[in-house]
Scaffold this motif. Sequence first.
Motif, PDB file in Angstrom:
ATOM      1  N   GLU A 159       0.820  -1.210   0.000  1.00  0.00           N
ATOM      2  CA  GLU A 159       0.000   0.000   0.000  1.00  0.00           C
ATOM      3  C   GLU A 159       0.851   1.256   0.000  1.00  0.00           C
ATOM      4  O   GLU A 159       0.489   2.257  -0.637  1.00  0.00           O
ATOM      5  CB  GLU A 159      -0.927  -0.006   1.219  1.00  0.00           C
ATOM      6  CG  GLU A 159      -2.084  -0.989   1.105  1.00  0.00           C
ATOM      7  CD  GLU A 159      -2.970  -0.990   2.332  1.00  0.00           C
ATOM      8  OE1 GLU A 159      -2.563  -0.401   3.352  1.00  0.00           O
ATOM      9  OE2 GLU A 159      -4.060  -1.586   2.268  1.00  0.00           O
TER      10      GLU A 159
ATOM     11  N   ALA B 199       1.892   1.619  -3.472  1.00  0.00           N
ATOM     12  CA  ALA B 199       0.710   1.946  -4.279  1.00  0.00           C
ATOM     13  C   ALA B 199       0.315   3.399  -4.120  1.00  0.00           C
ATOM     14  O   ALA B 199      -0.151   4.030  -5.082  1.00  0.00           O
ATOM     15  CB  ALA B 199      -0.451   1.032  -3.891  1.00  0.00           C
ATOM     16  N   ASP B 200       0.495   3.956  -2.931  1.00  0.00           N
ATOM     17  CA  ASP B 200       0.181   5.367  -2.718  1.00  0.00           C
ATOM     18  C   ASP B 200       0.979   6.242  -3.678  1.00  0.00           C
ATOM     19  O   ASP B 200       0.449   7.177  -4.287  1.00  0.00           O
ATOM     20  CB  ASP B 200       0.507   5.774  -1.279  1.00  0.00           C
ATOM     21  CG  ASP B 200      -0.474   5.182  -0.269  1.00  0.00           C
ATOM     22  OD1 ASP B 200      -1.571   4.768  -0.684  1.00  0.00           O
ATOM     23  OD2 ASP B 200      -0.116   5.135   0.927  1.00  0.00           O
TER      24      ASP B 200
ATOM     25  N   GLY C 299      -0.092   5.516  -7.460  1.00  0.00           N
ATOM     26  CA  GLY C 299      -1.374   6.126  -7.776  1.00  0.00           C
ATOM     27  C   GLY C 299      -1.292   7.628  -7.876  1.00  0.00           C
ATOM     28  O   GLY C 299      -1.882   8.247  -8.775  1.00  0.00           O
ATOM     29  N   GLU C 300      -0.544   8.238  -6.948  1.00  0.00           N
ATOM     30  CA  GLU C 300      -0.402   9.692  -6.953  1.00  0.00           C
ATOM     31  C   GLU C 300       0.310  10.173  -8.214  1.00  0.00           C
ATOM     32  O   GLU C 300      -0.056  11.189  -8.805  1.00  0.00           O
ATOM     33  CB  GLU C 300       0.380  10.132  -5.712  1.00  0.00           C
ATOM     34  CG  GLU C 300       0.587  11.634  -5.612  1.00  0.00           C
ATOM     35  CD  GLU C 300       1.378  12.021  -4.380  1.00  0.00           C
ATOM     36  OE1 GLU C 300       1.843  13.170  -4.323  1.00  0.00           O
ATOM     37  OE2 GLU C 300       1.545  11.167  -3.472  1.00  0.00           O
TER      38      GLU C 300
ATOM     39  N   PRO D 205      -5.932   3.570 -11.259  1.00  0.00           N
ATOM     40  CA  PRO D 205      -6.909   3.200 -10.215  1.00  0.00           C
ATOM     41  C   PRO D 205      -6.220   2.492  -9.055  1.00  0.00           C
ATOM     42  O   PRO D 205      -5.164   1.877  -9.211  1.00  0.00           O
ATOM     43  CB  PRO D 205      -7.871   2.261 -10.950  1.00  0.00           C
ATOM     44  CG  PRO D 205      -7.724   2.621 -12.398  1.00  0.00           C
ATOM     45  CD  PRO D 205      -6.291   3.023 -12.573  1.00  0.00           C
ATOM     46  N   ARG D 206      -6.873   2.546  -7.899  1.00  0.00           N
ATOM     47  CA  ARG D 206      -6.258   1.990  -6.693  1.00  0.00           C
ATOM     48  C   ARG D 206      -5.952   0.504  -6.839  1.00  0.00           C
ATOM     49  O   ARG D 206      -4.880   0.053  -6.425  1.00  0.00           O
ATOM     50  CB  ARG D 206      -7.195   2.209  -5.492  1.00  0.00           C
ATOM     51  CG  ARG D 206      -6.603   1.734  -4.167  1.00  0.00           C
ATOM     52  CD  ARG D 206      -5.371   2.550  -3.804  1.00  0.00           C
ATOM     53  NE  ARG D 206      -4.707   2.027  -2.618  1.00  0.00           N
ATOM     54  CZ  ARG D 206      -3.626   2.567  -2.082  1.00  0.00           C
ATOM     55  NH1 ARG D 206      -3.094   3.655  -2.619  1.00  0.00           N
ATOM     56  NH2 ARG D 206      -3.073   2.032  -1.015  1.00  0.00           N
ATOM     57  N   ALA D 207      -6.864  -0.249  -7.401  1.00  0.00           N
ATOM     58  CA  ALA D 207      -6.639  -1.691  -7.522  1.00  0.00           C
ATOM     59  C   ALA D 207      -5.404  -1.978  -8.361  1.00  0.00           C
ATOM     60  O   ALA D 207      -4.607  -2.870  -8.039  1.00  0.00           O
ATOM     61  CB  ALA D 207      -7.866  -2.370  -8.128  1.00  0.00           C
ATOM     62  N   GLN D 208      -5.213  -1.232  -9.437  1.00  0.00           N
ATOM     63  CA  GLN D 208      -4.043  -1.437 -10.290  1.00  0.00           C
ATOM     64  C   GLN D 208      -2.762  -1.003  -9.569  1.00  0.00           C
ATOM     65  O   GLN D 208      -1.720  -1.656  -9.683  1.00  0.00           O
ATOM     66  CB  GLN D 208      -4.218  -0.668 -11.599  1.00  0.00           C
ATOM     67  CG  GLN D 208      -5.352  -1.184 -12.464  1.00  0.00           C
ATOM     68  CD  GLN D 208      -5.457  -0.454 -13.793  1.00  0.00           C
ATOM     69  OE1 GLN D 208      -4.483   0.113 -14.277  1.00  0.00           O
ATOM     70  NE2 GLN D 208      -6.650  -0.480 -14.374  1.00  0.00           N
ATOM     71  N   SER D 209      -2.841   0.097  -8.849  1.00  0.00           N
ATOM     72  CA  SER D 209      -1.668   0.578  -8.103  1.00  0.00           C
ATOM     73  C   SER D 209      -1.238  -0.436  -7.053  1.00  0.00           C
ATOM     74  O   SER D 209      -0.040  -0.689  -6.860  1.00  0.00           O
ATOM     75  CB  SER D 209      -1.983   1.922  -7.435  1.00  0.00           C
ATOM     76  OG  SER D 209      -2.264   2.914  -8.399  1.00  0.00           O
ATOM     77  N   GLU D 210      -2.216  -1.045  -6.363  1.00  0.00           N
ATOM     78  CA  GLU D 210      -1.875  -2.028  -5.338  1.00  0.00           C
ATOM     79  C   GLU D 210      -1.311  -3.305  -5.962  1.00  0.00           C
ATOM     80  O   GLU D 210      -0.426  -3.947  -5.378  1.00  0.00           O
ATOM     81  CB  GLU D 210      -3.102  -2.346  -4.488  1.00  0.00           C
ATOM     82  CG  GLU D 210      -3.500  -1.196  -3.574  1.00  0.00           C
ATOM     83  CD  GLU D 210      -4.575  -1.577  -2.577  1.00  0.00           C
ATOM     84  OE1 GLU D 210      -5.025  -2.741  -2.599  1.00  0.00           O
ATOM     85  OE2 GLU D 210      -4.957  -0.709  -1.775  1.00  0.00           O
TER      86      GLU D 210
END
Length: 216
Positions: A143, A146-147, A150-151, A156-161
Amino acid sequence: MAVDPQHAAPAGRGGRLPRTARRAQLLVAAQQVFAENGYHAAAMDDIADRAGVSKPVLYQHFPGKLDLYLAVLDQHIEDLTAGIRRALESTTDNKQRVAATISAYFDFVDREDAPFRLVFESDLTNDPAVRERVDRLEQLCAEAIADVIGEDTGLPRAQSELLGTALTGMAQVTARYWLQCGRAIPREEAERLTGQLSWRGIGGFPKHGEPAGDGA
């Protein structure tokens, strides 16, 4: 934060220490015994002997072996998570962030007290409390990455994670493999190779408003 064994309180039965100092001493001793023997073969007698205290003193701080093991595990989870966050916050250059993240995993795996054995190679992973902590560590590290992804990219969050999980998995598995192979490749070179492979993947996702790069 983990206590450096070299700075742990000296062993010696009968000596009185403040409660926090005694707890730190016991955690150092427990870490050594658990890393050497695994959970099942480690005995509270061995840990007390390593710390230089009586078994009743050990039980004053930790009512059972599992409680002690979880305390050591929590300490290592905090250390590694903090190391990943420091790596991500050390620069705004994403290529350097990838390199710093890889280095954080190598730092953790290469420590003399071998905390990675309890985190990634535990013989107690079937225990729900241990499994929950290991899963939480992997989630926290993924995470954190991913933060940033994503930033920077707007994914999208799911892809970033998913990408964060991929990067953390590559880093920790590669670092452990490097150690298991007896450090046959100098660490700096092993980190460079791993970072280059990771960056060629993650570098293909451009920042907002930037054209896609080639990951070079």
